[in-house]
Design a protein around this motif. Structure first.
Motif, short mmCIF file in Angstrom:
data_model
loop_
_atom_site.label_atom_id
_atom_site.label_comp_id
_atom_site.label_asym_id
_atom_site.label_seq_id
_atom_site.Cartn_x
_atom_site.Cartn_y
_atom_site.Cartn_z
N TYR A 63 5.49 -0.71 -3.17
CA TYR A 63 4.12 -1.28 -2.73
C TYR A 63 4.03 -1.13 -1.09
O TYR A 63 3.06 -0.29 -0.79
CB TYR A 63 3.82 -2.73 -2.94
CG TYR A 63 2.52 -3.33 -2.33
CD1 TYR A 63 1.48 -2.89 -3.15
CD2 TYR A 63 2.48 -3.98 -1.29
CE1 TYR A 63 0.13 -3.53 -2.58
CE2 TYR A 63 1.26 -4.57 -0.63
CZ TYR A 63 0.07 -4.22 -1.35
OH TYR A 63 -0.96 -4.71 -0.93
N ALA A 64 4.91 -1.31 -0.52
CA ALA A 64 5.06 -1.00 1.13
C ALA A 64 4.93 0.39 1.29
O ALA A 64 4.12 0.85 2.11
CB ALA A 64 6.28 -1.65 1.74
N GLU A 65 5.66 1.36 0.43
CA GLU A 65 5.69 2.93 0.69
C GLU A 65 4.15 3.23 0.22
O GLU A 65 3.55 4.34 0.75
CB GLU A 65 6.84 3.41 -0.34
CG GLU A 65 6.94 4.97 -0.08
CD GLU A 65 7.59 4.97 1.20
OE1 GLU A 65 7.40 6.28 1.79
OE2 GLU A 65 8.19 4.35 1.96
N SER A 80 12.92 -4.45 -14.46
CA SER A 80 12.18 -5.74 -15.09
C SER A 80 12.52 -5.53 -16.58
O SER A 80 12.63 -6.70 -17.14
CB SER A 80 10.64 -5.52 -14.94
OG SER A 80 10.20 -4.26 -15.34
N PHE A 83 9.86 -3.46 -6.43
CA PHE A 83 8.45 -3.33 -6.45
C PHE A 83 7.74 -3.66 -4.96
O PHE A 83 6.86 -2.92 -4.80
CB PHE A 83 7.75 -4.50 -7.31
CG PHE A 83 7.55 -3.94 -8.88
CD1 PHE A 83 7.09 -3.07 -9.14
CD2 PHE A 83 8.46 -4.72 -9.79
CE1 PHE A 83 6.88 -2.60 -10.73
CE2 PHE A 83 8.20 -4.59 -11.27
CZ PHE A 83 7.52 -3.29 -11.46
N CYS A 84 8.37 -4.65 -4.23
CA CYS A 84 7.87 -4.62 -2.89
C CYS A 84 8.15 -3.35 -2.33
O CYS A 84 7.07 -3.04 -1.15
CB CYS A 84 8.51 -5.81 -2.20
SG CYS A 84 8.17 -7.54 -2.79
N THR A 85 9.14 -2.52 -2.12
CA THR A 85 9.53 -1.40 -1.42
C THR A 85 8.36 -0.37 -1.98
O THR A 85 8.01 0.48 -1.24
CB THR A 85 10.82 -0.85 -1.96
OG1 THR A 85 11.69 -1.79 -1.31
CG2 THR A 85 11.22 0.47 -1.22
N THR A 124 14.37 -6.41 -9.28
CA THR A 124 12.93 -6.04 -9.45
C THR A 124 12.13 -6.04 -8.42
O THR A 124 11.22 -5.58 -8.07
CB THR A 124 12.43 -6.65 -10.82
OG1 THR A 124 13.40 -6.37 -11.69
CG2 THR A 124 11.03 -6.47 -11.36
N LEU A 125 12.19 -7.57 -7.88
CA LEU A 125 11.30 -7.90 -6.77
C LEU A 125 11.56 -6.91 -5.54
O LEU A 125 10.52 -6.31 -4.88
CB LEU A 125 11.67 -9.33 -6.24
CG LEU A 125 11.11 -10.43 -7.08
CD1 LEU A 125 11.53 -11.80 -6.90
CD2 LEU A 125 9.65 -10.46 -7.50
N LEU A 126 12.50 -6.68 -5.20
CA LEU A 126 13.00 -5.82 -4.08
C LEU A 126 12.42 -4.49 -4.25
O LEU A 126 11.68 -3.95 -3.43
CB LEU A 126 14.46 -5.57 -3.79
CG LEU A 126 14.98 -4.79 -2.49
CD1 LEU A 126 14.48 -5.38 -1.42
CD2 LEU A 126 16.29 -4.62 -2.58
N SER A 135 11.57 4.25 -6.37
CA SER A 135 11.66 2.90 -6.62
C SER A 135 10.80 2.27 -7.76
O SER A 135 11.29 1.25 -8.32
CB SER A 135 11.28 2.07 -5.23
OG SER A 135 9.92 2.60 -4.85
N ALA A 138 12.06 0.14 -10.66
CA ALA A 138 11.62 -1.33 -10.81
C ALA A 138 11.43 -1.66 -12.07
O ALA A 138 11.50 -2.75 -12.59
CB ALA A 138 10.47 -1.62 -9.74
#
Length: 60
Positions: free
Chosen positions: A23-25, A52, A19-21, A15-17, A44, A48
């Motif tokens: 966001y970065a995208e 979750s 959501f971070c991916t 989930t963390l990975l 992604s 995510a």
């Protein structure tokens, strides 16, 4: 180690990975001019949310 705990940890980390991916995208797409490829964001973000949901299931 219990199988439920392993499922909780894996789903939480995924989930963390994801959501971070996502966001970065989204940041990368907002800084790009012209056409963008949003397939990474499209795949992604729902994954995510799904992981979750799995995290909530394994927590109980």
């Amino acid at each position: 180690m219990e199988l439920k705990l392993v499922g909780l940890l894996v789903s939480f980390i995924m989930t963390l990975l994801l959501f971070c991916t996502a966001y970065a995208e989204a940041i990368k797409m907002s800084n790009t001019d012209g056409k963008v490829d949003g397939s990474t964001l499209i795949f992604s973000l729902p994954l995510a949310v799904l992981f979750s949901f799995f995290t909530c299931l394994f927590q109980k």
